[in-house]
Design a protein around this motif. Structure first.
Motif, PDB file in Angstrom:
ATOM      1  N   GLY A  18       0.797  -1.230   0.000  1.00 48.08           N
ATOM      2  CA  GLY A  18       0.000   0.000   0.000  1.00 48.08           C
ATOM      3  C   GLY A  18       0.824   1.271   0.000  1.00 48.08           C
ATOM      4  O   GLY A  18       0.296   2.355   0.254  1.00 48.08           O
ATOM      5  N   LEU A  19       2.095   1.166  -0.313  1.00 48.97           N
ATOM      6  CA  LEU A  19       2.977   2.345  -0.380  1.00 48.97           C
ATOM      7  C   LEU A  19       2.893   2.918  -1.791  1.00 48.97           C
ATOM      8  O   LEU A  19       3.799   2.771  -2.611  1.00 48.97           O
ATOM      9  CB  LEU A  19       4.416   1.941  -0.028  1.00 48.97           C
ATOM     10  N   GLN A  20       1.787   3.603  -2.072  1.00 50.00           N
ATOM     11  CA  GLN A  20       1.449   3.941  -3.445  1.00 50.00           C
ATOM     12  C   GLN A  20       2.431   4.902  -4.095  1.00 50.00           C
ATOM     13  O   GLN A  20       2.847   4.698  -5.246  1.00 50.00           O
ATOM     14  CB  GLN A  20       0.031   4.508  -3.499  1.00 50.00           C
ATOM     15  N   GLU A  26      -3.167   0.576 -12.327  1.00 46.26           N
ATOM     16  CA  GLU A  26      -3.919   0.362 -11.095  1.00 46.26           C
ATOM     17  C   GLU A  26      -3.802   1.569 -10.160  1.00 46.26           C
ATOM     18  O   GLU A  26      -4.792   2.003  -9.554  1.00 46.26           O
ATOM     19  CB  GLU A  26      -3.403  -0.898 -10.384  1.00 46.26           C
ATOM     20  N   LEU A  27      -2.595   2.116 -10.060  1.00 49.71           N
ATOM     21  CA  LEU A  27      -2.396   3.304  -9.212  1.00 49.71           C
ATOM     22  C   LEU A  27      -3.174   4.492  -9.756  1.00 49.71           C
ATOM     23  O   LEU A  27      -3.806   5.241  -8.989  1.00 49.71           O
ATOM     24  CB  LEU A  27      -0.903   3.638  -9.133  1.00 49.71           C
ATOM     25  N   ASP A  28      -3.149   4.676 -11.077  1.00 43.34           N
ATOM     26  CA  ASP A  28      -3.897   5.782 -11.680  1.00 43.34           C
ATOM     27  C   ASP A  28      -5.392   5.618 -11.451  1.00 43.34           C
ATOM     28  O   ASP A  28      -6.103   6.595 -11.158  1.00 43.34           O
ATOM     29  CB  ASP A  28      -3.614   5.849 -13.189  1.00 43.34           C
ATOM     30  N   LEU A  29      -5.874   4.391 -11.567  1.00 45.28           N
ATOM     31  CA  LEU A  29      -7.303   4.146 -11.386  1.00 45.28           C
ATOM     32  C   LEU A  29      -7.726   4.470  -9.962  1.00 45.28           C
ATOM     33  O   LEU A  29      -8.794   5.062  -9.731  1.00 45.28           O
ATOM     34  CB  LEU A  29      -7.607   2.683 -11.716  1.00 45.28           C
ATOM     35  N   LYS A  30      -6.894   4.122  -8.989  1.00 43.61           N
ATOM     36  CA  LYS A  30      -7.203   4.435  -7.593  1.00 43.61           C
ATOM     37  C   LYS A  30      -7.237   5.935  -7.351  1.00 43.61           C
ATOM     38  O   LYS A  30      -7.971   6.415  -6.480  1.00 43.61           O
ATOM     39  CB  LYS A  30      -6.163   3.788  -6.679  1.00 43.61           C
ATOM     40  N   GLU A  31      -6.452   6.669  -8.116  1.00 42.59           N
ATOM     41  CA  GLU A  31      -6.386   8.123  -7.957  1.00 42.59           C
ATOM     42  C   GLU A  31      -7.348   8.854  -8.879  1.00 42.59           C
ATOM     43  O   GLU A  31      -7.339  10.080  -8.958  1.00 42.59           O
ATOM     44  CB  GLU A  31      -4.954   8.606  -8.204  1.00 42.59           C
ATOM     45  N   GLY A  32      -8.195   8.103  -9.594  1.00 40.69           N
ATOM     46  CA  GLY A  32      -9.187   8.725 -10.467  1.00 40.69           C
ATOM     47  C   GLY A  32      -8.630   9.250 -11.772  1.00 40.69           C
ATOM     48  O   GLY A  32      -9.305  10.023 -12.465  1.00 40.69           O
ATOM     49  N   LYS A  33      -7.461   8.826 -12.155  1.00 45.98           N
ATOM     50  CA  LYS A  33      -6.843   9.280 -13.408  1.00 45.98           C
ATOM     51  C   LYS A  33      -7.174   8.274 -14.512  1.00 45.98           C
ATOM     52  O   LYS A  33      -6.342   7.495 -14.950  1.00 45.98           O
ATOM     53  CB  LYS A  33      -5.333   9.414 -13.235  1.00 45.98           C
ATOM     54  N   ARG A  34      -8.411   8.318 -14.972  1.00 45.27           N
ATOM     55  CA  ARG A  34      -8.907   7.292 -15.890  1.00 45.27           C
ATOM     56  C   ARG A  34      -8.117   7.260 -17.198  1.00 45.27           C
ATOM     57  O   ARG A  34      -7.728   6.188 -17.666  1.00 45.27           O
ATOM     58  CB  ARG A  34     -10.380   7.531 -16.200  1.00 45.27           C
ATOM     59  N   ASP A  35      -7.902   8.411 -17.819  1.00 47.66           N
ATOM     60  CA  ASP A  35      -7.242   8.451 -19.124  1.00 47.66           C
ATOM     61  C   ASP A  35      -5.824   7.910 -19.042  1.00 47.66           C
ATOM     62  O   ASP A  35      -5.371   7.175 -19.932  1.00 47.66           O
ATOM     63  CB  ASP A  35      -7.228   9.879 -19.678  1.00 47.66           C
ATOM     64  N   HIS A  72      -1.891   3.131 -19.732  1.00 44.95           N
ATOM     65  CA  HIS A  72      -1.031   2.084 -19.157  1.00 44.95           C
ATOM     66  C   HIS A  72      -1.597   0.691 -19.419  1.00 44.95           C
ATOM     67  O   HIS A  72      -0.850  -0.233 -19.786  1.00 44.95           O
ATOM     68  CB  HIS A  72      -0.862   2.312 -17.660  1.00 44.95           C
ATOM     69  N   TYR A  73      -2.905   0.536 -19.238  1.00 46.46           N
ATOM     70  CA  TYR A  73      -3.509  -0.779 -19.484  1.00 46.46           C
ATOM     71  C   TYR A  73      -3.352  -1.175 -20.953  1.00 46.46           C
ATOM     72  O   TYR A  73      -3.081  -2.342 -21.264  1.00 46.46           O
ATOM     73  CB  TYR A  73      -4.991  -0.769 -19.117  1.00 46.46           C
ATOM     74  N   ARG A  74      -3.532  -0.212 -21.843  1.00 44.37           N
ATOM     75  CA  ARG A  74      -3.407  -0.526 -23.269  1.00 44.37           C
ATOM     76  C   ARG A  74      -1.987  -0.958 -23.606  1.00 44.37           C
ATOM     77  O   ARG A  74      -1.767  -1.893 -24.388  1.00 44.37           O
ATOM     78  CB  ARG A  74      -3.820   0.671 -24.128  1.00 44.37           C
ATOM     79  N   ALA A  75      -0.996  -0.276 -23.026  1.00 39.37           N
ATOM     80  CA  ALA A  75       0.399  -0.644 -23.272  1.00 39.37           C
ATOM     81  C   ALA A  75       0.686  -2.052 -22.767  1.00 39.37           C
ATOM     82  O   ALA A  75       1.431  -2.808 -23.394  1.00 39.37           O
ATOM     83  CB  ALA A  75       1.332   0.363 -22.600  1.00 39.37           C
ATOM     84  N   ALA A  76       0.094  -2.426 -21.629  1.00 45.03           N
ATOM     85  CA  ALA A  76       0.326  -3.757 -21.059  1.00 45.03           C
ATOM     86  C   ALA A  76      -0.467  -4.840 -21.782  1.00 45.03           C
ATOM     87  O   ALA A  76      -0.030  -5.987 -21.855  1.00 45.03           O
ATOM     88  CB  ALA A  76      -0.040  -3.753 -19.577  1.00 45.03           C
ATOM     89  N   LYS A 126      -8.391  -7.028 -19.401  1.00 45.83           N
ATOM     90  CA  LYS A 126      -9.675  -7.071 -18.697  1.00 45.83           C
ATOM     91  C   LYS A 126     -10.007  -5.719 -18.077  1.00 45.83           C
ATOM     92  O   LYS A 126     -11.150  -5.256 -18.158  1.00 45.83           O
ATOM     93  CB  LYS A 126      -9.629  -8.163 -17.624  1.00 45.83           C
ATOM     94  N   GLN A 127      -9.018  -5.105 -17.464  1.00 48.12           N
ATOM     95  CA  GLN A 127      -9.242  -3.789 -16.877  1.00 48.12           C
ATOM     96  C   GLN A 127      -9.591  -2.763 -17.956  1.00 48.12           C
ATOM     97  O   GLN A 127     -10.452  -1.903 -17.765  1.00 48.12           O
ATOM     98  CB  GLN A 127      -8.002  -3.334 -16.110  1.00 48.12           C
ATOM     99  N   LEU A 128      -8.911  -2.864 -19.086  1.00 49.77           N
ATOM    100  CA  LEU A 128      -9.170  -1.948 -20.190  1.00 49.77           C
ATOM    101  C   LEU A 128     -10.600  -2.107 -20.692  1.00 49.77           C
ATOM    102  O   LEU A 128     -11.302  -1.114 -20.942  1.00 49.77           O
ATOM    103  CB  LEU A 128      -8.170  -2.230 -21.311  1.00 49.77           C
ATOM    104  N   ALA A 129     -11.038  -3.338 -20.801  1.00 46.64           N
ATOM    105  CA  ALA A 129     -12.407  -3.589 -21.253  1.00 46.64           C
ATOM    106  C   ALA A 129     -13.421  -3.032 -20.256  1.00 46.64           C
ATOM    107  O   ALA A 129     -14.438  -2.453 -20.649  1.00 46.64           O
ATOM    108  CB  ALA A 129     -12.624  -5.085 -21.459  1.00 46.64           C
ATOM    109  N   ARG A 130     -13.167  -3.209 -18.983  1.00 49.91           N
ATOM    110  CA  ARG A 130     -14.089  -2.700 -17.966  1.00 49.91           C
ATOM    111  C   ARG A 130     -14.231  -1.176 -18.054  1.00 49.91           C
ATOM    112  O   ARG A 130     -15.303  -0.632 -17.821  1.00 49.91           O
ATOM    113  CB  ARG A 130     -13.613  -3.100 -16.576  1.00 49.91           C
ATOM    114  N   LEU A 131     -13.133  -0.510 -18.397  1.00 51.82           N
ATOM    115  CA  LEU A 131     -13.165   0.949 -18.484  1.00 51.82           C
ATOM    116  C   LEU A 131     -13.784   1.436 -19.786  1.00 51.82           C
ATOM    117  O   LEU A 131     -14.524   2.423 -19.799  1.00 51.82           O
ATOM    118  CB  LEU A 131     -11.741   1.510 -18.348  1.00 51.82           C
TER     119      LEU A 131
END
Length: 527
Positions: A371-373, A398-407, A412-416, A429-434
């Motif tokens: 949790g040391l973000q 994941e860190l961006d999503l927690k901080e509300g940085k959707r774009d 990052h998800y697309r690159a991965a 999967k995360q990319l599809a959910r968004l």
């Protein structure tokens, strides 16, 4: 009920393969623009459209990432690196392209291998140095790689690839003043893993011996080196199959050719066995340490944590300055969810070698688990700056999503997600959910047609890696691109990842000659 007319689903246009006449016609401009050039090593005329400036740019762009992907530089013994570089420069200065920006580094890999990139970027693995006996054999290896760079063998591979791209796509790659670098993808991996042809290997052997002779080395070392490689290849040792023999296949033909060629050069020259043995004494003393490390890695994969720890400690006892060994201890602890203790080992590894991406990646994932973000973000970004990887991109997402940085998370998800790895699948999967709720058509394909009774049928394919529910589809009747009628249908179709589905809509179609049905998913959600 919307009344439509038509009698069948319009066939998709058929594209015939581009003829070779058309391919060569499209490349004719290229031949006129670049034409033939003289190979700087062999003196023969050849087609070229990768310029020297682009060779250098390709090498410079891919050299460091390629090193990172294969273990990073060996940094325990900087004197050894300086020694290898000095031998390399003795040969580079007498080569046919002495003004290339040559670099010579040792990779921290036990796999016996060496490779060259365009522009004179050359690597020799720690594992190969352990198999050589003297400085002349080292010179034979390096001179061979210098020829690959100087004779444009890597650049020729790129040119062949671009010609194939042109043939497949039918596009004019011969645009004046265009950059070849921008047309390439995955260049680093292609350059490292490409197999040289028989002619290129013989060419590199011959001119490599010429460079050895010019630099004062005994060219007979090139014979003993090839004899050693042939003998090892017959043993089919796995590490050799993965390394040197994959890209530089040895053969009796090469041995015999070297025997004949050495008659063209002065007898004698420098062997340098004592110098080489002194220079490589540390890696020879630590050979067992790296064997223990490799065994520790295997034990960790098998979750034999106690055995893995013993191997790691044994390696550290022999060579305490090797960062890989500290990182292995961290990996063993992290695998047991002892992340705080693991962080101490990753910190030590970074102190020992601050130039390798994996240590920052491992540290970042442990920090994320605790949790040391902000600390995790710093480590993961540093890792990505050295070598972008799917895991680093995923956890940054994941860190961006927690901080509300959707774009930013989406990027990052697309690159991965392009990776076929487990982490790539999680990112997809995360990319599809968004994205799926706003762009359902991006993930769920649909196609409309009708049966012999005139009933409209829609087929669906879930291209995502998540389970979805299709809730609405738009069906249109068109003629020559003009919409004659449309209807949005509410529905409830559940599709698992990668699955297809079919719906008989209840719509009916009157027959016609030129109409076509099209469909598009307009609403869906992830389950």
């Amino acid at each position: 009920m919307l009344q439509m007319s038509g009698n069948r689903v319009a066939k998709e246009p058929v594209f015939l393969p581009l003829s070779w006449r058309a391919v060569f016609a499209s490349l004719g401009l290229l031949l006129l623009i670049e034409g033939c050039a003289v190979n700087p090593v062999t003196g023969s005329n050849e087609l070229t459209f990768v310029s020297e400036a682009e060779e250098i740019q390709i090498g410079r762009k891919n050299y460091l990432p390629a090193q990172q992907s294969q273990g990073g530089q060996y940094r325990v013994d900087q004197d050894l690196t300086a020694y290898v570089s000095a031998v390399g420069w003795q040969l580079a200065r007498v080569s046919d392209r002495p003004n290339l920006p040559y670099e010579f580094v040792i990779l921290n890999s036990s796999v016996p291998n060496a490779w060259a990139m365009p522009g004179g970027k050359i690597v020799i693995n720690r594992g190969l140095l352990l198999e050589l006996d003297n400085e002349a054999e080292l010179a034979a290896v390096i001179a061979h790689e210098i020829v690959h760079a100087a004779a444009r063998h890597g650049a020729k591979g790129i040119e062949r690839g671009l010609l194939l791209q042109a043939g497949v796509a039918g596009i004019g790659i011969a645009v004046p003043n265009s950059s070849v670098v921008g047309l390439l993808s995955n260049t680093g991996a292609q350059l490292i893993n490409q197999q040289y042809g028989r002619g290129q290997e013989l060419e590199s052997d011959y001119y490599g011996m010429l460079y050895m002779s010019r630099a004062g080395y005994d060219t007979s070392a090139a014979i003993s080196l090839q004899e050693k490689f042939v003998k090892l290849s017959k043993g089919r040792k796995q590490s050799w199959l993965e390394g040197m023999f994959a890209s530089h296949p040895p053969s009796e033909e090469r041995v015999q050719a070297n025997r004949e060629r050495t008659k063209q050069f002065p007898i004698g020259g420098k062997i340098g066995r004592d110098e080489y043995q002194r220079a490589t004494s540390r890696i020879r003393k630590s050979k067992e340490a790296y064997k223990s490390y490799d065994k520790g890695q295997e034990a960790l994969k098998e979750k034999r944590f106690s055995a893995a720890s013993k191997f790691a400690n044994r390696a550290i006892a022999i060579e305490p300055d090797e960062a890989l060994f500290s990182a292995l201890k961290g990996d063993i602890l992290a695998a047991q969810n002892k992340n705080r203790a693991a962080l101490d080992q990753y910190k030590k590894a970074i102190q020992q070698n601050s130039h390798f991406f994996a240590f920052y990646l491992q540290q970042g994932t442990a920090q994320y688990a605790l949790g040391l973000q902000q600390q995790a973000r710093g480590s993961l970004e540093k890792s990505n700056s050295l070598l972008p990887t799917p895991p680093a991109h995923y956890f940054l997402g994941e860190l961006d999503l927690k901080e509300g940085k959707r774009d930013s998370a989406v990027k990052h998800y697309r690159a991965a997600s392009v990776s076929k790895s487990e982490m790539g699948s999680k990112a997809a999967k995360q990319l599809a959910r968004l994205e799926l709720p706003d762009e359902p058509g991006r993930y769920i394909a649909s196609r409309a047609g009708w049966d012999s009774a005139g009933r409209v049928i829609v087929q669906f394919q879930n291209r995502s890696q998540v389970k979805v529910q299709v809730t609405s589809v738009l069906v249109q009747l068109t003629r020559n691109g003009r919409v004659l009628g449309e209807e949005t249908l509410p529905l409830n179709i559940v599709l698992s990842a990668g699955k297809t589905g079919r719906l008989v809509t209840g719509l009916e179609v009157k027959q016609g000659e030129s109409e076509r049905l099209v469909s598009r998913v307009v609403a869906a959600k992830v389950l």
